[in-house]
Write a protein that holds these residues in place. Sequence first.
Motif, mmCIF file in Angstrom:
data_model
loop_
_atom_site.group_PDB
_atom_site.id
_atom_site.type_symbol
_atom_site.label_atom_id
_atom_site.label_comp_id
_atom_site.label_asym_id
_atom_site.label_seq_id
_atom_site.Cartn_x
_atom_site.Cartn_y
_atom_site.Cartn_z
ATOM 1 N N GLU A 104 -2.675 12.785 14.689
ATOM 2 C CA GLU A 104 -2.451 11.956 13.499
ATOM 3 C C GLU A 104 -3.621 12.043 12.534
ATOM 4 O O GLU A 104 -3.434 12.104 11.314
ATOM 5 N N GLN A 159 -3.258 16.245 4.673
ATOM 6 C CA GLN A 159 -2.599 15.665 3.502
ATOM 7 C C GLN A 159 -3.612 15.346 2.414
ATOM 8 O O GLN A 159 -3.374 15.584 1.230
ATOM 9 N N LYS A 189 -3.493 15.379 10.721
ATOM 10 C CA LYS A 189 -2.416 15.357 9.726
ATOM 11 C C LYS A 189 -2.884 14.626 8.477
ATOM 12 O O LYS A 189 -2.629 15.055 7.355
ATOM 13 N N PHE A 190 -3.559 13.510 8.669
ATOM 14 C CA PHE A 190 -4.081 12.737 7.550
ATOM 15 C C PHE A 190 -5.074 13.565 6.734
ATOM 16 O O PHE A 190 -5.015 13.596 5.506
#
Length: 118
Positions: A105, A112, A108-109
């Motif tokens: 996670e 982005q 992924k952050f």
Amino acid sequence: MITAPCAPEPIEIDISNLSAEDLQSLKQDDPFLYYSIPAVRRAVFNLEEPDMSESSLEESTTVKRCTRVSFECHSDLIMEDLMGGFEGDFEDEFDQSDLEQMDLEFFKFLEQANARQQ
């Protein structure tokens, strides 16, 4: 002792005739003036690229240079605050699959955030 004045003369420019190259140069030469442009500031807050078309500009195309005090935290401090509620070692609180999910996670952050900056 000679000191600088507290309130320097404000710099004002007309942005109606600036080209993309002029804006890029302004961003490099005087970032405070560049980020004083309302369309640029609004785009940055929304993590978007600035749209400098005439439709996005405000009624007034004259921009006054604004200065601001900026405080930035190191990412370690932010992570420490986010994880501050955990006592003990991560391995004591979470099993391996939980830690792997957190890593996934987090990456992924970061991806982005990097994609939005480009």
